[in-house]
Design a protein around this motif. Structure first.
Motif, short mmCIF file in Angstrom:
data_model
loop_
_atom_site.label_atom_id
_atom_site.label_comp_id
_atom_site.label_asym_id
_atom_site.label_seq_id
_atom_site.Cartn_x
_atom_site.Cartn_y
_atom_site.Cartn_z
N TRP A 140 80.59 -0.44 26.26
CA TRP A 140 81.11 -1.61 26.97
C TRP A 140 80.51 -1.70 28.37
CZ3 TRP A 140 82.99 -5.28 24.28
CH2 TRP A 140 83.81 -5.04 23.17
N TRP A 171 86.71 -10.69 28.37
CA TRP A 171 87.59 -10.44 27.23
C TRP A 171 86.86 -9.61 26.17
CZ3 TRP A 171 92.29 -13.55 25.74
CH2 TRP A 171 92.89 -14.15 26.86
N ARG A 172 87.20 -8.32 26.07
CA ARG A 172 86.59 -7.44 25.07
C ARG A 172 87.29 -7.68 23.73
NH1 ARG A 172 86.13 -1.67 28.36
NH2 ARG A 172 84.61 -2.38 29.94
N LEU A 262 81.92 -8.94 23.49
CA LEU A 262 82.47 -9.33 24.79
C LEU A 262 82.55 -10.85 24.80
CD1 LEU A 262 83.42 -8.33 27.59
CD2 LEU A 262 81.08 -8.74 28.39
N GLU A 292 91.90 -8.65 31.24
CA GLU A 292 92.17 -7.23 31.46
C GLU A 292 93.31 -6.75 30.55
OE1 GLU A 292 92.92 -7.06 35.61
OE2 GLU A 292 90.85 -7.48 36.18
N ASN A 295 91.98 -6.41 27.02
CA ASN A 295 91.17 -5.20 26.82
C ASN A 295 92.05 -3.97 26.59
OD1 ASN A 295 89.08 -6.93 27.33
ND2 ASN A 295 88.69 -6.20 29.41
#
Length: 355
Positions: A140, A171-172, A262, A292, A295
Motif C-alpha cells: 500500500w 480509500w483502500r 486504491l 481513513e 481503511n
C-alpha cells in the motif's frame, strides 16, 4: 379673561394630543419597518443555510467496509456542517452501476461514487489505468507514494478537465483476489475460465493476458451467474466476496493479490465548484476522514473474512505471486493499453514507487 384662559388650555391640550398621536404613529411605523427588516434578514439567513443533499451510490452490501465508511461519512458531514449538508447513502447498486453514476455525475447531478484508476482512465485520464496494472504494486505504501507525487496531480487536472473531481484518493478498497468454482493453483489453471471483472479495459486485459475469459457485469448479478454456471468466478477483495455470499456458489479461493485497489471518491467538477469554499472544505475533510475509517475497517474485514471463508468450506490456495507476475508480462506489451498511455509511463511509475 377666564374664558380666554380656558380656551387657551383646551387648545394646548388638543395640540398635545395631536403631537402624542403623531409620535405614536411614527414609532409604530419605525417598529413595522424594523420587523420587516428583521424578517428579510432571517429569510436571508435561512437561504444561506439551505441543506445541500448529496447522494452516494455504490455496489457494496450492508456490513461491508465501504458501506460502513459511507455511513460514517454521512454522520461526519452533517456534524461539521451543522446539519446544512447531508449525504444520503445507497448501497447494493440501488442508484445504478458505476457507469450509470458517472453519467449522472457528468450531467452535474449532486452524486458521488467510488471508482478506481482503470475506471477513471476510461473517463478522461488514460494514464490512471496503470494504478491497477496486474501484479505491479506489492504494498500500500507504494500506492500512497504515487498519490503524493506530481504525476498524480497531473492526472487530477486531466480529470477535472473531463468534468470529474476526486475529493478523496485514500480509500483502500482492498487487495483483490480470485474465487472460482474450480481449483486454480497456477496461471495455466485459469485459462479459458469465465471470470467476472469490472468493465474497465485494464481489468479486462489483466485477465485476458492470463488466458481467461473476462466477463464484465454488475456485482449485483454475479451470485446468480455463478449459481447458473454462466461464469466460473470473480475477483474482488475478501470482504466483498464474503459479504456478497459468493462462497455459497464458489468454493475455491486463490490469494493471488493481483491488484491493490486504491479507490477514489468522485463528484461532478461543476457541482463541486458551485459549493461555497467552506462547503468544499467540509466535503474534502470528511471524505478523507471516511477513507481513513474505510481503511481500518477493510484491514479488519479482510482478516475476518478469510477465516469465515475457510470456516464455510472454501479451499484457500496461496499461489506463487512471481509466476502470475511473469504470466502477466504481455499486459505491458498490449498496444491497446500502452498506446493510450504516456511514453515511458511504466518506467516513470516504477521510479516514483522505488522499484
Amino acid at each position: 379673561m377666564k374664558k380666554k384662559i380656558l380656551a387657551l388650555t383646551l387648545s394646548l391640550t388638543m395640540l398635545a394630543a395631536v403631537m402624542t398621536g403623531c409620535g405614536q404613529s411614527a414609532a409604530g411605523g419605525t417598529t413595522a419597518a424594523n420587523e420587516e427588516q428583521k424578517t428579510e434578514t432571517e429569510a436571508a439567513d435561512m437561504a444561506a443555510e439551505v441543506e445541500v443533499v448529496i447522494q452516494f451510490g455504490h455496489d457494496n452490501n450492508e456490513g461491508d467496509p465501504v458501506q460502513e465508511a459511507a455511513k460514517y461519512w454521512a454522520e461526519r458531514l452533517s456534524e461539521v456542517s451543522g446539519g446544512t449538508m447531508k449525504l444520503e447513502v445507497f448501497p447494493s447498486g440501488q442508484l445504478g452501476s458505476k457507469s450509470d453514476l458517472i453519467d449522472q455525475i457528468l450531467a452535474g447531478d449532486s452524486v458521488v461514487c467510488i471508482g478506481n484508476g482503470p475506471f477513471l482512465a476510461d473517463r478522461g485520464a488514460p494514464d490512471l489505468g496503470i494504478m491497477q496494472a496486474p501484479y505491479l504494486f506489492e504494498t500500500w505504501e507504494e500506492l500512497d507514494t504515487l498519490v503524493a507525487s506530481d504525476w498524480w496531480a497531473e492526472q487530477m487536472t486531466q480529470l477535472e478537465g473531463a468534468g470529474l473531481k476526486v475529493i478523496a484518493g485514500n480509500w483502500r478498497y482492498g487487495v483483490r483476489h480470485t474465487i472460482t468454482t474450480k481449483p486454480v493453483t497456477s496461471p495455466e489453471d485459469i485459462k479459458g475460465m469465465k471470470i467476472r471483472t469490472q468493465g474497465s479495459t485494464v481489468h479486462v486485459k489483466g485477465f485476458e493476458v492470463l488466458g481467461a475469459a473476462p466477463t464484465p457485469m454488475p456485482l449485483t448479478e454475479v451470485y446468480t451467474s455463478l449459481s447458473q454456471g454462466t461464469i466460473d468466478g470473480l475477483e474482488n477483495p475478501l470482504s466483498v466476496i464474503y459479504s456478497g455470499k459468493f462462497q455459497e456458489v464458489a468454493k475455491n479461493l486463490m490469494l493471488d493479490g493481483h491488484i491493490r485497489d486504491l479507490s477514489q471518491i468522485v463528484i461532478s467538477n461543476d457541482f463541486f465548484n458551485s459549493l461555497t469554499e467552506e462547503q468544499q472544505g467540509w466535503l474534502l475533510q470528511t471524505a478523507q476522514e471516511a477513507g481513513e475509517r474505510q481503511n481500518e475497517l477493510a484491514a479488519i474485514a479482510d482478516e475476518e473474512s478469510l477465516q469465515k471463508l475457510k470456516d464455510e468450506g472454501v479451499t484457500v490456495t496461496e499461489v506463487d505471486f512471481g509466476a502470475f507476475r511473469t504470466a502477466a508480462e504481455p499486459f505491458y506489451e498490449d498496444t491497446t493499453l500502452t498506446g493510450a498511455w504516456s511514453d515511458g509511463l511504466v518506467d516513470r511509475v516504477k521510479e516514483i514507487i522505488g522499484q
